[in-house]
Design an enzyme around this catalytic site. Structure first.
Site, PDB file in Angstrom:
ATOM      1  N   SER A  85     -18.327  26.593 -68.865  1.00 45.35           N
ATOM      2  CA  SER A  85     -18.158  25.150 -69.039  1.00 45.35           C
ATOM      3  C   SER A  85     -18.853  24.630 -70.292  1.00 45.35           C
ATOM      4  O   SER A  85     -18.939  23.421 -70.501  1.00 45.35           O
ATOM      5  CB  SER A  85     -18.727  24.430 -67.830  1.00 45.35           C
ATOM      6  OG  SER A  85     -20.042  24.882 -67.620  1.00 45.35           O
ATOM      7  N   THR A 187     -22.259  20.774 -67.433  1.00 49.68           N
ATOM      8  CA  THR A 187     -22.599  20.421 -68.817  1.00 49.68           C
ATOM      9  C   THR A 187     -24.067  20.689 -68.945  1.00 49.68           C
ATOM     10  O   THR A 187     -24.809  20.403 -68.009  1.00 49.68           O
ATOM     11  CB  THR A 187     -22.333  18.921 -69.037  1.00 49.68           C
ATOM     12  OG1 THR A 187     -20.936  18.712 -69.046  1.00 49.68           O
ATOM     13  CG2 THR A 187     -22.938  18.423 -70.341  1.00 49.68           C
ATOM     14  N   THR A 205     -20.885  20.516 -73.950  1.00 51.79           N
ATOM     15  CA  THR A 205     -19.954  20.841 -72.864  1.00 51.79           C
ATOM     16  C   THR A 205     -18.577  21.204 -73.404  1.00 51.79           C
ATOM     17  O   THR A 205     -18.229  20.835 -74.527  1.00 51.79           O
ATOM     18  CB  THR A 205     -19.804  19.609 -71.941  1.00 51.79           C
ATOM     19  OG1 THR A 205     -19.071  19.966 -70.774  1.00 51.79           O
ATOM     20  CG2 THR A 205     -19.095  18.463 -72.626  1.00 51.79           C
ATOM     21  N   ARG A 215      -8.879  14.424 -74.569  1.00 52.18           N
ATOM     22  CA  ARG A 215      -9.773  13.673 -73.674  1.00 52.18           C
ATOM     23  C   ARG A 215     -11.233  13.886 -74.070  1.00 52.18           C
ATOM     24  O   ARG A 215     -11.659  15.009 -74.345  1.00 52.18           O
ATOM     25  CB  ARG A 215      -9.538  14.129 -72.234  1.00 52.18           C
ATOM     26  CG  ARG A 215     -10.440  13.464 -71.186  1.00 52.18           C
ATOM     27  CD  ARG A 215     -11.664  14.299 -70.875  1.00 52.18           C
ATOM     28  NE  ARG A 215     -12.492  13.718 -69.827  1.00 52.18           N
ATOM     29  CZ  ARG A 215     -13.709  14.146 -69.522  1.00 52.18           C
ATOM     30  NH1 ARG A 215     -14.230  15.164 -70.178  1.00 52.18           N
ATOM     31  NH2 ARG A 215     -14.401  13.583 -68.572  1.00 52.18           N
ATOM     32  N   THR A 238     -24.464  14.388 -66.247  1.00 52.65           N
ATOM     33  CA  THR A 238     -23.461  15.417 -66.023  1.00 52.65           C
ATOM     34  C   THR A 238     -22.512  14.909 -64.942  1.00 52.65           C
ATOM     35  O   THR A 238     -22.828  13.981 -64.213  1.00 52.65           O
ATOM     36  CB  THR A 238     -24.128  16.753 -65.615  1.00 52.65           C
ATOM     37  OG1 THR A 238     -23.105  17.750 -65.467  1.00 52.65           O
ATOM     38  CG2 THR A 238     -24.908  16.643 -64.331  1.00 52.65           C
ATOM     39  N   GLY A 239     -21.349  15.527 -64.869  1.00 51.84           N
ATOM     40  CA  GLY A 239     -20.369  15.105 -63.865  1.00 51.84           C
ATOM     41  C   GLY A 239     -19.200  14.390 -64.509  1.00 51.84           C
ATOM     42  O   GLY A 239     -18.887  14.621 -65.677  1.00 51.84           O
TER      43      GLY A 239
HETATM   44  C1  SD4 Z   1     -17.418  15.455 -69.054  1.00 49.73           C
HETATM   45  N1  SD4 Z   1     -19.623  15.089 -68.233  1.00 49.73           N
HETATM   46  O1  SD4 Z   1     -16.752  15.954 -69.954  1.00 49.73           O
HETATM   47  C2  SD4 Z   1     -18.719  16.106 -68.708  1.00 49.73           C
HETATM   48  C3  SD4 Z   1     -18.456  17.198 -67.747  1.00 49.73           C
HETATM   49  C4  SD4 Z   1     -19.624  17.603 -66.938  1.00 49.73           C
HETATM   50  O2  SD4 Z   1     -20.563  18.737 -65.218  1.00 49.73           O
HETATM   51  O3  SD4 Z   1     -20.701  17.140 -67.070  1.00 49.73           O
HETATM   52  N2  SD4 Z   1     -19.501  18.419 -65.999  1.00 49.73           N
HETATM   53  O4  SD4 Z   1     -17.041  14.500 -68.392  1.00 49.73           O
END
Ligand code: SD4
Length: 331
Positions: A85, A187, A205, A215, A238-239
């Protein structure tokens, strides 16, 4: 700190390893004499933060700068093909192309950000080069790639066979529905406070797996995925990036610390803003994950997330630990 600790690694058993920190030092007459800062210290998101912190620690323990530590730290998962990731080996977008997002911020307010970067694994170093060698703060796509090549970065195919296989399997159903799953959401966001008392942060990330081409999430956006204010503290996220951007998440966490909240309280309040906006829009909270980590100027740290599954790594003189972040959604 109220945290579940399912797993942890301890390097020492010094008293009070929970945080290993006292805000005030007391003399024999128990009058406060000076503020004790827990430094140097580095914290970062997810399990791979342990290894990343170790690289950052090599710099911090020798009196090195936080900005160098966070860059060196997040480069570890960026270069690791097994981390799916971030950087090399990251999962591709829905057209099968790996594109990276990253940003970096130092104690002076210098910032650099790169979005939709292809074929260069160390997006964080490209972000730093943008910060240091251009009059701009953000470069995107082809322009960012050209700039990186001009700075001597090497072209590399980031799509590894395992990721390609997964993408082809995904194509069979081809459902464009991002899932709150740590397997495809990871991330690395890292925050460090160095021996000189300066804060810096980095975030990198490959973004949401099988995202739409072009995106961009929160991770390369200063204020959303990362924010540092050397007077107050730093935060990273993150997320689901869309939800973090909606509340200007990391900047919000820092502002909440400025108002006096401890790092965990500030992260929790930011998560509650996410919750509120999800509810207002009639969205199901179970479909998303958002986690914040924060570090203040005293070296106190904390985290909070929407639902269970998010953890973060800490390394300081007294601690080397992976901690499960407290969460909102109890189901
Ligand atoms: C995103 N925040 O591209 C990142 C992805 C991520 O754990 O953090 N995943 O939206």
């Amino acid at each position: 700190m109220k945290t579940n600790r399912k797993e942890f690694i301890k390097t020492s058993l010094l008293a009070g390893t929970a945080i290993g920190f006292n805000a005030c030092k007391f003399d024999s007459k128990t009058r406060p004499t000076s503020i004790v800062t827990n430094k140097p210290i580095v914290i970062s998101t997810w399990r791979f933060g342990l290894q990343a912190n170790a690289a950052a620690w090599e710099i911090l323990k020798n009196g090195g700068k936080a900005i160098d530590a966070v860059e060196a730290g997040v480069k570890v998962p960026e270069a690791d093909a097994n981390e799916r990731s971030v950087g090399l080996g990251g999962r591709p977008d829905r057209d099968g192309i790996v594109s990276l997002d990253a940003c970096i911020m130092d104690e002076l307010g210098n910032i650099g950000s790169v979005v939709c970067l292809e074929n260069i694994k160390h997006a964080i170093s490209v972000a730093r080069a943008i910060m240091e060698k251009t009059p701009h703060v953000m470069l995107a796509g082809q322009g960012a790639y050209q700039f990186a090549l001009s700075q001597g970065f090497q072209k590399e195919n980031l799509l590894l066979p395992e990721s390609e296989k997964e993408w082809k399997e995904w194509l069979v159903h081809n459902q464009y529905k991002p899932i709150a799953n740590i397997e495809n959401h990871d991330t690395i966001g890292m925050l460090a406070l160095d021996e000189s008392g300066n804060l810096s942060g980095a975030c990198t990330t490959s973004g949401m797996a099988f995202k739409m081409r072009g995106r961009v999430g929160d991770s390369p956006i200063i204020g959303a995925g990362l924010y540092v204010d050397n007077e107050i503290g730093a935060a990273t996220a993150t997320g689901h990036g869309e939800e973090v951007i909606r509340i200007a998440g990391s900047s919000l966490v820092v502002e909440l610390m400025r108002q006096g909240l401890k790092p965990e309280e500030a992260c929790k309040e930011a998560v509650m803003r996410v919750v509120k906006l999800m509810e207002r829009r009639n969205k199901n909270l179970k479909d998303i994950q958002v986690g914040f980590i924060a570090l203040n100027k005293l070296g106190e740290h904390g985290a909070y997330c929407v639902q269970s599954g998010f953890n973060f790594a800490i390394q300081s003189k007294e601690q080397k630990e992976l901690i499960d972040a407290p969460f909102y959604l109890k189901v």
